[in-house]
Design a protein around this motif. Sequence first.
Motif, PDB file in Angstrom:
ATOM      1  N   ASP A 109      51.570 -17.320  51.338  1.00 56.47           N
ATOM      2  CA  ASP A 109      50.767 -16.206  50.594  1.00 56.47           C
ATOM      3  C   ASP A 109      49.926 -16.689  49.878  1.00 56.47           C
ATOM      4  O   ASP A 109      48.830 -15.970  49.200  1.00 56.47           O
ATOM      5  CB  ASP A 109      51.979 -15.625  49.719  1.00 56.47           C
ATOM      6  CG  ASP A 109      52.811 -14.872  50.347  1.00 56.47           C
ATOM      7  OD1 ASP A 109      52.360 -14.151  51.310  1.00 56.47           O
ATOM      8  OD2 ASP A 109      53.921 -14.534  49.938  1.00 56.47           O
ATOM      9  N   ASP A 110      49.844 -18.146  49.202  1.00 60.88           N
ATOM     10  CA  ASP A 110      48.522 -18.594  48.369  1.00 60.88           C
ATOM     11  C   ASP A 110      47.591 -19.348  49.143  1.00 60.88           C
ATOM     12  O   ASP A 110      46.699 -19.760  48.573  1.00 60.88           O
ATOM     13  CB  ASP A 110      49.452 -19.936  47.453  1.00 60.88           C
ATOM     14  CG  ASP A 110      50.353 -19.122  46.794  1.00 60.88           C
ATOM     15  OD1 ASP A 110      50.235 -18.016  46.178  1.00 60.88           O
ATOM     16  OD2 ASP A 110      51.250 -19.913  46.195  1.00 60.88           O
ATOM     17  N   GLY A 114      42.048 -20.714  57.478  1.00 55.67           N
ATOM     18  CA  GLY A 114      41.298 -21.736  57.393  1.00 55.67           C
ATOM     19  C   GLY A 114      41.616 -23.056  56.461  1.00 55.67           C
ATOM     20  O   GLY A 114      41.331 -24.054  56.783  1.00 55.67           O
ATOM     21  N   ASP A 115      42.677 -22.720  55.483  1.00 50.98           N
ATOM     22  CA  ASP A 115      43.176 -23.654  54.781  1.00 50.98           C
ATOM     23  C   ASP A 115      44.021 -24.731  55.794  1.00 50.98           C
ATOM     24  O   ASP A 115      44.585 -24.260  56.614  1.00 50.98           O
ATOM     25  CB  ASP A 115      44.007 -23.076  53.557  1.00 50.98           C
ATOM     26  CG  ASP A 115      43.160 -22.612  52.554  1.00 50.98           C
ATOM     27  OD1 ASP A 115      41.975 -22.941  52.537  1.00 50.98           O
ATOM     28  OD2 ASP A 115      43.712 -22.023  51.459  1.00 50.98           O
ATOM     29  N   LYS A 130      46.320 -25.890  60.289  1.00 53.74           N
ATOM     30  CA  LYS A 130      45.454 -25.067  60.028  1.00 53.74           C
ATOM     31  C   LYS A 130      46.194 -23.519  59.842  1.00 53.74           C
ATOM     32  O   LYS A 130      46.895 -22.956  60.742  1.00 53.74           O
ATOM     33  CB  LYS A 130      44.256 -24.687  60.821  1.00 53.74           C
ATOM     34  CG  LYS A 130      43.258 -23.934  60.470  1.00 53.74           C
ATOM     35  CD  LYS A 130      42.063 -23.929  61.150  1.00 53.74           C
ATOM     36  CE  LYS A 130      42.257 -23.150  62.497  1.00 53.74           C
ATOM     37  NZ  LYS A 130      40.736 -23.251  63.168  1.00 53.74           N
ATOM     38  N   TYR A 131      46.027 -22.772  58.668  1.00 53.39           N
ATOM     39  CA  TYR A 131      46.528 -21.642  58.458  1.00 53.39           C
ATOM     40  C   TYR A 131      45.789 -20.628  59.035  1.00 53.39           C
ATOM     41  O   TYR A 131      44.548 -20.493  58.793  1.00 53.39           O
ATOM     42  CB  TYR A 131      46.554 -21.271  56.784  1.00 53.39           C
ATOM     43  CG  TYR A 131      47.234 -19.976  56.272  1.00 53.39           C
ATOM     44  CD1 TYR A 131      48.449 -19.769  57.154  1.00 53.39           C
ATOM     45  CD2 TYR A 131      46.537 -18.980  56.055  1.00 53.39           C
ATOM     46  CE1 TYR A 131      49.238 -18.432  56.749  1.00 53.39           C
ATOM     47  CE2 TYR A 131      47.306 -17.552  55.550  1.00 53.39           C
ATOM     48  CZ  TYR A 131      48.384 -17.455  55.944  1.00 53.39           C
ATOM     49  OH  TYR A 131      49.045 -16.360  55.713  1.00 53.39           O
ATOM     50  N   LEU A 132      46.285 -19.911  60.047  1.00 53.48           N
ATOM     51  CA  LEU A 132      45.559 -18.791  60.825  1.00 53.48           C
ATOM     52  C   LEU A 132      45.904 -17.279  60.172  1.00 53.48           C
ATOM     53  O   LEU A 132      45.202 -16.403  60.690  1.00 53.48           O
ATOM     54  CB  LEU A 132      46.372 -18.630  62.213  1.00 53.48           C
ATOM     55  CG  LEU A 132      46.479 -19.847  63.143  1.00 53.48           C
ATOM     56  CD1 LEU A 132      46.983 -19.765  64.282  1.00 53.48           C
ATOM     57  CD2 LEU A 132      44.807 -20.664  63.175  1.00 53.48           C
ATOM     58  N   GLY A 133      46.406 -17.088  59.091  1.00 53.06           N
ATOM     59  CA  GLY A 133      46.705 -15.955  58.525  1.00 53.06           C
ATOM     60  C   GLY A 133      48.016 -15.187  59.041  1.00 53.06           C
ATOM     61  O   GLY A 133      48.444 -15.690  60.035  1.00 53.06           O
ATOM     62  N   ARG A 156      56.577 -19.199  56.172  1.00 54.19           N
ATOM     63  CA  ARG A 156      56.331 -18.676  54.791  1.00 54.19           C
ATOM     64  C   ARG A 156      56.118 -19.781  53.609  1.00 54.19           C
ATOM     65  O   ARG A 156      55.359 -19.587  52.806  1.00 54.19           O
ATOM     66  CB  ARG A 156      57.158 -17.777  54.403  1.00 54.19           C
ATOM     67  CG  ARG A 156      57.159 -16.252  55.108  1.00 54.19           C
ATOM     68  CD  ARG A 156      58.524 -15.194  54.451  1.00 54.19           C
ATOM     69  NE  ARG A 156      58.041 -14.147  55.262  1.00 54.19           N
ATOM     70  CZ  ARG A 156      57.332 -13.145  54.946  1.00 54.19           C
ATOM     71  NH1 ARG A 156      56.469 -13.192  53.753  1.00 54.19           N
ATOM     72  NH2 ARG A 156      57.498 -11.898  55.611  1.00 54.19           N
ATOM     73  N   CYS A 157      56.818 -20.939  53.811  1.00 58.29           N
ATOM     74  CA  CYS A 157      56.949 -21.821  52.642  1.00 58.29           C
ATOM     75  C   CYS A 157      57.247 -23.273  53.245  1.00 58.29           C
ATOM     76  O   CYS A 157      57.911 -23.429  53.886  1.00 58.29           O
ATOM     77  CB  CYS A 157      57.901 -21.376  51.583  1.00 58.29           C
ATOM     78  SG  CYS A 157      57.477 -22.398  50.023  1.00 58.29           S
TER      79      CYS A 157
END
Length: 193
Positions: A109-110, A114-115, A130-133, A156-157
Amino acid sequence: MAIPSDSPRVALLKKEFEEAFGRPIRTPRDFTDAVTFVLNKNIRDRISDSTFRRLYKETKKYKHVSDDVLNILSKSIGYKHFQDFCDYLASSGIKDSELSFGEIHIKADDLDVGDRIYIAWLPDRECSLKYLGGYRFEVEESANSTITKGDTFSCRCFIQGKCLLVDNLEHDGECYQSYAMGQSNGLTCVKKV
């Protein structure tokens, strides 16, 4: 009186029985050998291989386990009876849940799409993600792990020191319901890069 077959106490008793038996109980040979194992413990009560099959195959029809079966399993691993096993659990301080405060963690959630984050676990596993959403991550780099570059999963975490259980792992063209990393010692490193 019978106890639900999906009770946590029954699950732990089955696990401890398998540890004493020396292997997982899954096949018809295992069921027969488990009967022999019980017989060799000089327990007067008898149990059949079909009872082991129902207990370890977890059929929908077998929703409860009788006290007799629980007592036999308990006796065969060194307890007087099932209540003795339950008393041991109550006094042993086994704690299988806890609230997490202040641990190093990264919550999806944070993150922004792309992060990138880096995780590691024993003995020498490393992954860059890589975070895709939508709680989805893609493996960009991986060392010494089952998961490889291009794999994706939901999470999620990420909590340092805790086991990481991910959902919907897509690996080598297959989709797996879940995958666990760091089962014994948790993640050794969690950081945003």
